[in-house]
Design an enzyme around this catalytic site. Sequence first.
Site, PDB file in Angstrom:
ATOM      1  N   TYR A  46      -9.481  -9.801  -8.133  1.00  0.00           N
ATOM      2  CA  TYR A  46      -8.465  -9.845  -9.191  1.00  0.00           C
ATOM      3  C   TYR A  46      -8.676 -11.009 -10.152  1.00  0.00           C
ATOM      4  CZ  TYR A  46      -6.330  -6.268  -6.398  1.00  0.00           C
ATOM      5  OH  TYR A  46      -6.120  -5.099  -5.707  1.00  0.00           O
ATOM      6  N   LYS A  66      -2.360  -3.152   7.923  1.00  0.00           N
ATOM      7  CA  LYS A  66      -3.572  -2.794   8.659  1.00  0.00           C
ATOM      8  C   LYS A  66      -3.746  -3.714   9.862  1.00  0.00           C
ATOM      9  CE  LYS A  66      -6.225  -0.789   4.855  1.00  0.00           C
ATOM     10  NZ  LYS A  66      -7.482  -0.838   4.085  1.00  0.00           N
ATOM     11  N   ARG A 120       0.863  -1.178   0.000  1.00  0.00           N
ATOM     12  CA  ARG A 120       0.000   0.000   0.000  1.00  0.00           C
ATOM     13  C   ARG A 120       0.900   1.229   0.000  1.00  0.00           C
ATOM     14  NH1 ARG A 120      -2.131  -3.661   3.799  1.00  0.00           N
ATOM     15  NH2 ARG A 120      -4.235  -4.404   3.284  1.00  0.00           N
ATOM     16  N   HIS A 126      -4.221  -9.204   2.697  1.00  0.00           N
ATOM     17  CA  HIS A 126      -5.672  -9.247   2.857  1.00  0.00           C
ATOM     18  C   HIS A 126      -6.047 -10.261   3.931  1.00  0.00           C
ATOM     19  CE1 HIS A 126      -6.541  -7.678  -1.497  1.00  0.00           C
ATOM     20  NE2 HIS A 126      -6.271  -6.708  -0.646  1.00  0.00           N
ATOM     21  N   ARG A 136      -0.305  -1.348  -7.004  1.00  0.00           N
ATOM     22  CA  ARG A 136      -0.701  -2.479  -6.147  1.00  0.00           C
ATOM     23  C   ARG A 136      -1.694  -3.359  -6.908  1.00  0.00           C
ATOM     24  NH1 ARG A 136      -1.355  -4.290  -0.759  1.00  0.00           N
ATOM     25  NH2 ARG A 136      -3.484  -4.727  -0.094  1.00  0.00           N
ATOM     26  N   HIS A 147      -3.489   3.438  -5.693  1.00  0.00           N
ATOM     27  CA  HIS A 147      -3.051   2.050  -5.538  1.00  0.00           C
ATOM     28  C   HIS A 147      -2.916   1.334  -6.883  1.00  0.00           C
ATOM     29  CE1 HIS A 147      -2.852   1.961  -1.265  1.00  0.00           C
ATOM     30  NE2 HIS A 147      -4.139   2.103  -1.062  1.00  0.00           N
TER      31      HIS A 147
END
Length: 297
Positions: free
Chosen positions: A278, A171, A147, A269, A246, A243
């Site tokens: 994706y 995160k 990120r 994730h 990414r 992003h």
Amino acid sequence: MKNLALIDLFLNEYWIEKGLSENTVQSYRLDLTALCDWLDKNDLSLETLDAVDLQGFLGERLEKGYKATSTARMLSAMRKLFQYLYREKYRVDDPSAVLSSPKLPSRLPKYLTEQQVSDLLNTPNVEVPLELRDKAMLELLYATGLRVTELVSLTIENMSVQQGVVRVIGKGNKERIVPMGEEAAYWVRQFMLYGRPVLLNGQSSDVVFPSQRAQQMTRQTFWHRVKHYAILADIDADALSPHVLRHAFATHLVNHGADLRVVQMLLGHTDLSTTQIYTHVAKERLKRLHERFHPRG
């Protein structure tokens, strides 16, 4: 207790409990401050309002033209707030529990083709220290799928060019180790040797990619740099997102047959369903190729 004081209590405790980033907390704060302003204007309290009041607030926002995505984000923040107030006994119920989320359009993430990525990464003039930094950052971003916040805050102690890995605190304070590959490692090494000392100019900094003032670069500054290079590479800068590399990292991995769980791990994730977007990108690409090249497409 006053509405704003309750919101501050929630944010302070939720921040510590969930290990949220400052950007996420700031986003919650902006949304909940808007709710607080509306409550104060209508002489309502977080401790006594009901679901009808909340529906009125959200309805007014939609009438003012706020997008469904904005309303969904607001509702998410409100739900977390009222769950906290109920748990801590500031309320006897959770009025947000009966509210429905607005229907969101299904959107695929923006990404670049492999040729566009190549054009973008080859745009910086590596003879200039500042652009050598940008080259290394772009290469590392595409090689790792970090990120933007993770990239600009990357510290010396969390990177090993020799081993070719970066240690990322993502995160929720979750740690992951991501390989950077030979190309990115080469350009990071070049920057560390020839560009970084010039930018620091005798000052010290623990971030890998300092600004011209030897400080941590902001996300906004990096995003402006990306748009600058996109324009030079004849890429539609307005079609990009912060992003974009990414997304390109993940999409190109999936296109080349990478296992989805590996991509999930590299991206950091928590939920595989977040990564599955994706596969849709890859399917859309295959569909377009089929329509373009198959005789009966």
